[in-house]
Enzyme design. Structure first.
Site, PDB file in Angstrom:
ATOM      1  N   PRO A  10       9.148  38.630   0.609  1.00 25.60           N
ATOM      2  CA  PRO A  10       8.078  37.177   0.577  1.00 25.60           C
ATOM      3  C   PRO A  10       9.175  35.971   0.821  1.00 25.60           C
ATOM      4  O   PRO A  10      10.334  35.726   0.723  1.00 25.60           O
ATOM      5  CB  PRO A  10       8.310  37.177  -1.097  1.00 25.60           C
ATOM      6  CG  PRO A  10       9.369  38.047  -1.721  1.00 25.60           C
ATOM      7  CD  PRO A  10       9.532  39.253  -0.406  1.00 25.60           C
ATOM      8  N   ASN A  11       8.451  35.045   1.410  1.00 26.25           N
ATOM      9  CA  ASN A  11       8.705  33.736   1.618  1.00 26.25           C
ATOM     10  C   ASN A  11       9.727  33.792   3.195  1.00 26.25           C
ATOM     11  O   ASN A  11       9.892  32.679   3.807  1.00 26.25           O
ATOM     12  CB  ASN A  11       9.574  33.172   0.801  1.00 26.25           C
ATOM     13  CG  ASN A  11       8.852  32.817  -0.596  1.00 26.25           C
ATOM     14  OD1 ASN A  11       7.807  32.320  -0.706  1.00 26.25           O
ATOM     15  ND2 ASN A  11       9.298  33.276  -1.778  1.00 26.25           N
ATOM     16  N   ARG A  18      11.881  26.390   5.864  1.00 24.17           N
ATOM     17  CA  ARG A  18      12.282  26.888   4.330  1.00 24.17           C
ATOM     18  C   ARG A  18      13.799  26.350   4.195  1.00 24.17           C
ATOM     19  O   ARG A  18      14.589  27.194   4.867  1.00 24.17           O
ATOM     20  CB  ARG A  18      11.751  28.050   3.841  1.00 24.17           C
ATOM     21  CG  ARG A  18      12.165  28.561   2.407  1.00 24.17           C
ATOM     22  CD  ARG A  18      12.237  30.177   2.344  1.00 24.17           C
ATOM     23  NE  ARG A  18      12.590  30.314   0.855  1.00 24.17           N
ATOM     24  CZ  ARG A  18      13.083  31.873   0.663  1.00 24.17           C
ATOM     25  NH1 ARG A  18      12.870  32.451   1.464  1.00 24.17           N
ATOM     26  NH2 ARG A  18      13.318  31.828  -0.568  1.00 24.17           N
ATOM     27  N   TYR A  23      19.075  28.498   4.968  1.00 27.52           N
ATOM     28  CA  TYR A  23      18.486  29.721   5.721  1.00 27.52           C
ATOM     29  C   TYR A  23      18.785  29.373   7.236  1.00 27.52           C
ATOM     30  O   TYR A  23      18.453  30.213   8.150  1.00 27.52           O
ATOM     31  CB  TYR A  23      17.318  30.125   5.434  1.00 27.52           C
ATOM     32  CG  TYR A  23      17.098  30.705   4.000  1.00 27.52           C
ATOM     33  CD1 TYR A  23      17.811  31.794   3.459  1.00 27.52           C
ATOM     34  CD2 TYR A  23      16.512  29.862   3.031  1.00 27.52           C
ATOM     35  CE1 TYR A  23      17.559  32.059   2.407  1.00 27.52           C
ATOM     36  CE2 TYR A  23      16.098  30.157   1.740  1.00 27.52           C
ATOM     37  CZ  TYR A  23      16.969  31.413   1.329  1.00 27.52           C
ATOM     38  OH  TYR A  23      16.890  31.789   0.115  1.00 27.52           O
ATOM     39  N   ASN A  74      15.736  42.994   4.133  1.00 27.04           N
ATOM     40  CA  ASN A  74      15.923  41.966   3.419  1.00 27.04           C
ATOM     41  C   ASN A  74      14.575  41.637   2.362  1.00 27.04           C
ATOM     42  O   ASN A  74      13.280  41.106   2.801  1.00 27.04           O
ATOM     43  CB  ASN A  74      15.889  40.493   4.397  1.00 27.04           C
ATOM     44  CG  ASN A  74      16.282  39.116   3.811  1.00 27.04           C
ATOM     45  OD1 ASN A  74      16.260  39.151   2.258  1.00 27.04           O
ATOM     46  ND2 ASN A  74      16.740  38.278   4.194  1.00 27.04           N
ATOM     47  N   ALA A  77      13.421  37.796  -2.800  1.00 30.14           N
ATOM     48  CA  ALA A  77      13.537  37.482  -4.210  1.00 30.14           C
ATOM     49  C   ALA A  77      13.371  39.083  -4.856  1.00 30.14           C
ATOM     50  O   ALA A  77      14.012  39.065  -5.897  1.00 30.14           O
ATOM     51  CB  ALA A  77      12.610  36.526  -4.739  1.00 30.14           C
ATOM     52  N   GLU A  98      20.984  46.643   3.314  1.00 31.82           N
ATOM     53  CA  GLU A  98      20.432  45.348   2.498  1.00 31.82           C
ATOM     54  C   GLU A  98      21.053  44.141   3.379  1.00 31.82           C
ATOM     55  O   GLU A  98      22.295  43.930   3.416  1.00 31.82           O
ATOM     56  CB  GLU A  98      20.959  45.495   1.187  1.00 31.82           C
ATOM     57  CG  GLU A  98      20.616  44.274   0.377  1.00 31.82           C
ATOM     58  CD  GLU A  98      21.015  44.258  -1.109  1.00 31.82           C
ATOM     59  OE1 GLU A  98      21.330  45.478  -1.395  1.00 31.82           O
ATOM     60  OE2 GLU A  98      21.152  43.233  -1.701  1.00 31.82           O
ATOM     61  N   HIS A 100      21.065  40.168   3.345  1.00 25.81           N
ATOM     62  CA  HIS A 100      20.628  38.573   3.288  1.00 25.81           C
ATOM     63  C   HIS A 100      20.982  37.576   4.199  1.00 25.81           C
ATOM     64  O   HIS A 100      22.377  37.576   4.510  1.00 25.81           O
ATOM     65  CB  HIS A 100      21.181  38.414   1.774  1.00 25.81           C
ATOM     66  CG  HIS A 100      20.686  39.270   0.740  1.00 25.81           C
ATOM     67  ND1 HIS A 100      19.483  39.237   0.295  1.00 25.81           N
ATOM     68  CD2 HIS A 100      21.132  40.365   0.297  1.00 25.81           C
ATOM     69  CE1 HIS A 100      19.250  40.023  -0.540  1.00 25.81           C
ATOM     70  NE2 HIS A 100      20.302  41.084  -0.425  1.00 25.81           N
ATOM     71  N   ARG A 107      25.482  31.651  -4.557  1.00 22.40           N
ATOM     72  CA  ARG A 107      24.485  30.803  -4.932  1.00 22.40           C
ATOM     73  C   ARG A 107      24.198  30.971  -6.588  1.00 22.40           C
ATOM     74  O   ARG A 107      25.257  31.534  -7.048  1.00 22.40           O
ATOM     75  CB  ARG A 107      23.464  31.103  -4.395  1.00 22.40           C
ATOM     76  CG  ARG A 107      23.545  30.746  -2.774  1.00 22.40           C
ATOM     77  CD  ARG A 107      22.407  31.084  -1.823  1.00 22.40           C
ATOM     78  NE  ARG A 107      21.104  30.397  -2.130  1.00 22.40           N
ATOM     79  CZ  ARG A 107      20.008  30.683  -1.564  1.00 22.40           C
ATOM     80  NH1 ARG A 107      19.487  31.709  -1.004  1.00 22.40           N
ATOM     81  NH2 ARG A 107      18.728  29.986  -2.048  1.00 22.40           N
TER      82      ARG A 107
HETATM   83  C1  DQA Z   1      17.469  35.874   0.591  1.00 18.72           C
HETATM   84  C2  DQA Z   1      18.155  35.637  -0.698  1.00 18.72           C
HETATM   85  C3  DQA Z   1      17.305  35.551  -1.722  1.00 18.72           C
HETATM   86  O1  DQA Z   1      17.931  35.190  -3.047  1.00 18.72           O
HETATM   87  C4  DQA Z   1      15.948  34.654  -1.704  1.00 18.72           C
HETATM   88  O2  DQA Z   1      15.238  34.938  -2.895  1.00 18.72           O
HETATM   89  C5  DQA Z   1      15.471  34.865  -0.368  1.00 18.72           C
HETATM   90  C6  DQA Z   1      16.365  35.248   0.847  1.00 18.72           C
HETATM   91  C7  DQA Z   1      18.617  35.777   1.922  1.00 18.72           C
HETATM   92  O3  DQA Z   1      18.034  36.344   2.951  1.00 18.72           O
HETATM   93  O4  DQA Z   1      19.398  34.955   1.852  1.00 18.72           O
HETATM   94  O5  DQA Z   1      14.335  34.791  -0.417  1.00 18.72           O
HETATM   95  O6  DQA Z   1      17.158  37.265   0.635  1.00 18.72           O
END
Ligand code: DQA
Length: 144
Positions: A10-11, A18, A23, A74, A77, A98, A100, A107
């Site tokens: 998501p997102n 964003r 990011y 990735n 959240a 995994e 990020h 954070r």
């Molecule tokens: C994320 C880190 C997560 O905590 C966050 O919710 C994201 C992006 C990252 O790529 O740093 O959506 O996975």
């Protein structure tokens, strides 16, 4: 041919606009390009999926068991909330990395816990979108 599924949760479709201070300015297309370029160096094929919906991500993970050799994920959240995505990754028994983009450990506290890390072959956080390339190279090494 070896194939890796790159999953973005998501997102992450909003990458580039964003929170660029966290990011960066790269877009989701850039993420997929970086992963694909790393894969091509290894003679590996990439399939990519992005969804804002937990069920769609789980379906894509399930489908990967039919024709993929590993997963770079990735989960956004959902990393911090989804036992269902963890169970899907465990069920398909594919090695996964995994990723990020940000350093989640620097954070908020709620980003420090991941439901996925305990099953992951490798966890990469804070390397920006290059993390996806590192993930592809790691999978290439362990699949070979
Ligand atoms: C994320 C880190 C997560 O905590 C966050 O919710 C994201 C992006 C990252 O790529 O740093 O959506 O996975």
């Amino acid at each position: 041919m070896t194939r890796i599924l790159v999953v973005n949760g998501p997102n992450l479709n909003l990458l580039g606009t964003r929170k660029p201070e966290i990011y960066g300015s790269a877009t989701l297309d850039d993420v997929v390009r970086v992963a694909r370029e790393a894969a091509e160096l290894q003679g590996i094929e990439i399939r990519d999926v992005q969804s804002n919906s937990e069920g769609a991500l789980i379906d894509a993970i399930h489908e990967a068991r039919l024709d993929c050799d590993g997963i770079v994920i990735n989960a956004g959240a959902y990393t911090h909330t989804s036992i269902a995505i963890r169970d899907a990754l465990e069920a398909v028994s594919l090695p996964f990395v995994e990723v990020h983009i940000s350093n989640v450990h620097a954070r908020e506290d709620f980003r420090h816990h991941s439901y996925l890390s305990g099953l992951a072959s490798c966890v990469i956080a804070g390397a920006g979108i290059q993390g996806y390339a590192f993930g592809v190279h790691h999978l290439a090494a362990i699949i070979a």
